[in-house]
Scaffold this motif. Structure first.
Motif, short mmCIF file in Angstrom:
data_model
loop_
_atom_site.label_atom_id
_atom_site.label_comp_id
_atom_site.label_asym_id
_atom_site.label_seq_id
_atom_site.Cartn_x
_atom_site.Cartn_y
_atom_site.Cartn_z
N PHE A 1 0.98 -1.33 0.00
CA PHE A 1 0.08 0.02 0.00
C PHE A 1 0.87 1.16 0.05
CE2 PHE A 1 -2.34 3.45 2.22
CZ PHE A 1 -3.27 3.63 1.31
N THR A 2 0.68 2.28 -1.01
CA THR A 2 1.44 3.58 -1.11
C THR A 2 0.69 4.53 -0.37
OG1 THR A 2 2.36 2.59 -3.35
CG2 THR A 2 2.62 4.96 -2.80
N ARG B 1 5.91 2.33 0.81
CA ARG B 1 5.02 1.15 0.33
C ARG B 1 5.26 0.12 1.40
NH1 ARG B 1 1.87 0.29 -3.91
NH2 ARG B 1 1.50 -2.03 -4.72
N PRO B 2 4.52 -0.01 2.38
CA PRO B 2 4.80 -1.00 3.45
C PRO B 2 3.63 -2.12 3.26
CG PRO B 2 3.25 0.60 4.42
CD PRO B 2 3.75 1.28 3.03
N LEU C 1 3.69 -4.83 11.19
CA LEU C 1 4.24 -3.75 11.87
C LEU C 1 5.45 -3.51 11.16
CD1 LEU C 1 4.01 -5.14 15.52
CD2 LEU C 1 2.69 -3.55 14.51
N SER C 2 5.49 -2.06 10.75
CA SER C 2 6.64 -1.68 10.08
C SER C 2 7.24 -0.57 10.64
CB SER C 2 6.29 -1.11 8.72
OG SER C 2 5.63 -2.13 8.12
N LEU C 3 8.48 -0.17 10.60
CA LEU C 3 9.23 0.96 11.13
C LEU C 3 9.72 1.71 9.92
CD1 LEU C 3 10.19 2.66 13.37
CD2 LEU C 3 12.31 1.51 13.29
N GLN D 1 6.36 4.46 13.35
CA GLN D 1 5.91 3.17 13.76
C GLN D 1 4.47 3.00 12.97
OE1 GLN D 1 6.82 0.99 17.66
NE2 GLN D 1 4.63 0.97 17.79
N LEU D 2 4.30 2.08 12.23
CA LEU D 2 3.16 2.14 11.53
C LEU D 2 2.21 0.77 11.81
CD1 LEU D 2 2.15 3.47 8.98
CD2 LEU D 2 2.98 1.49 7.38
N ALA D 3 0.84 0.88 11.90
CA ALA D 3 0.08 -0.03 12.05
C ALA D 3 -1.28 0.11 11.55
CB ALA D 3 -0.09 -0.18 13.69
N PHE D 4 -2.00 -1.02 11.30
CA PHE D 4 -3.37 -0.86 10.62
C PHE D 4 -4.52 -1.36 11.38
CE2 PHE D 4 0.21 -1.39 7.71
CZ PHE D 4 -0.02 -0.83 6.25
#
Length: 241
Positions: A50-51, A89-90, A95-97, A196-199
């Motif tokens: 996803f961008t 684009r994770p 979980l992404s940083l 720190q990315l979350a959905f």
């Protein structure tokens, strides 16, 4: 070859193998989303790409007639100003940083807005990154989806309980580093910004996106802190290889 050298070589091989495995996983991962423009709409599923974008500018530049618009909206005129943009684009629901080396300071403070999409024009509220005295280096961004379409982006605050001795508490919400301590100003603290990315919500296949609950359960433990500790460890290992 003595025993110490053998151990070092074994460690080096293991590190190289781990890096190769990470690269292979990235290459082989399925990605059914063919939309790479953050200003276009996309419908996503778990583990797909996803961008989205993040824009850095002064706070006022995100508003027109006191209404916050999407950075994709030409009425803001961000393209012709001093704004800076980063595109990521994770993988969905992982979980992404995301790390950024920094942005150029602007008068009145540097703020950032996360955004994606055209129809819903989802965008976060502007959050302060740095001003003339301090830099906030750790953020948590939650992307909320409904049936695979992005509906909202919001910054989650956890307070100042986890601030280290090198930090100050900004507005009772964020841990910030005095600019005099940043390595870019001759100090000893790396002031790179970490997101720190979350959905949350559900994807286009009606599967629940749960990574936000993982972040909320971790609370004071941030991926940024773990990343910093790991980076320091790797730097230490590098000195003996």
């Amino acid at each position: 070859m003595n025993m110490l050298t053998e151990k070092m070589e074994t460690k080096k091989i293991m590190v190289v193998m781990m890096m190769m495995m990470l690269i292979m996983v990235g290459v082989n991962a399925s990605d059914t989303n063919d939309v790479f423009d953050p200003c276009m709409d996309a419908s996503v599923q778990k583990s797909g790409g996803f961008t989205f974008g993040v824009v850095f500018s002064n706070k006022e530049s995100f508003f027109s007639n006191q209404v916050q618009l999407s950075p994709c909206d030409s009425r803001l005129g961000l393209a012709g100003g001093t704004a800076q943009v980063a595109v990521f684009r994770p993988k969905v629901d992982e979980l992404s940083l995301l790390t950024l080396n920094g942005s150029s300071p602007v008068d009145g403070g540097t703020y950032m807005v996360a955004f994606a999409g055209r129809k819903y024009a989802a965008r976060s509220f502007p959050v302060l990154v740095s001003d003339s005295t301090m830099t906030i280096k750790s953020f948590t961004l939650v992307l909320e989806f409904q049936k695979g379409t992005l509906q909202n982006l919001f910054w989650k605050k956890f307070g100042c309980k986890s601030c280290s001795k090198d930090m100050v508490c900004s507005n009772g919400q964020d841990c910030a580093v005095p600019n005099s301590k940043c390595s870019s100003n001759g100090g000893y603290v790396d002031c790179s910004v970490g997101i720190q990315l979350a959905f949350s919500g559900i994807d286009k296949n009606l599967e629940a996106l749960n990574s936000w609950y993982e972040v909320s359960n971790l609370r004071q433990y941030s991926l940024y802190g773990l990343y910093s500790d790991l980076r320091d460890s790797i730097s230490g290992l590098g000195s003996i290889f």
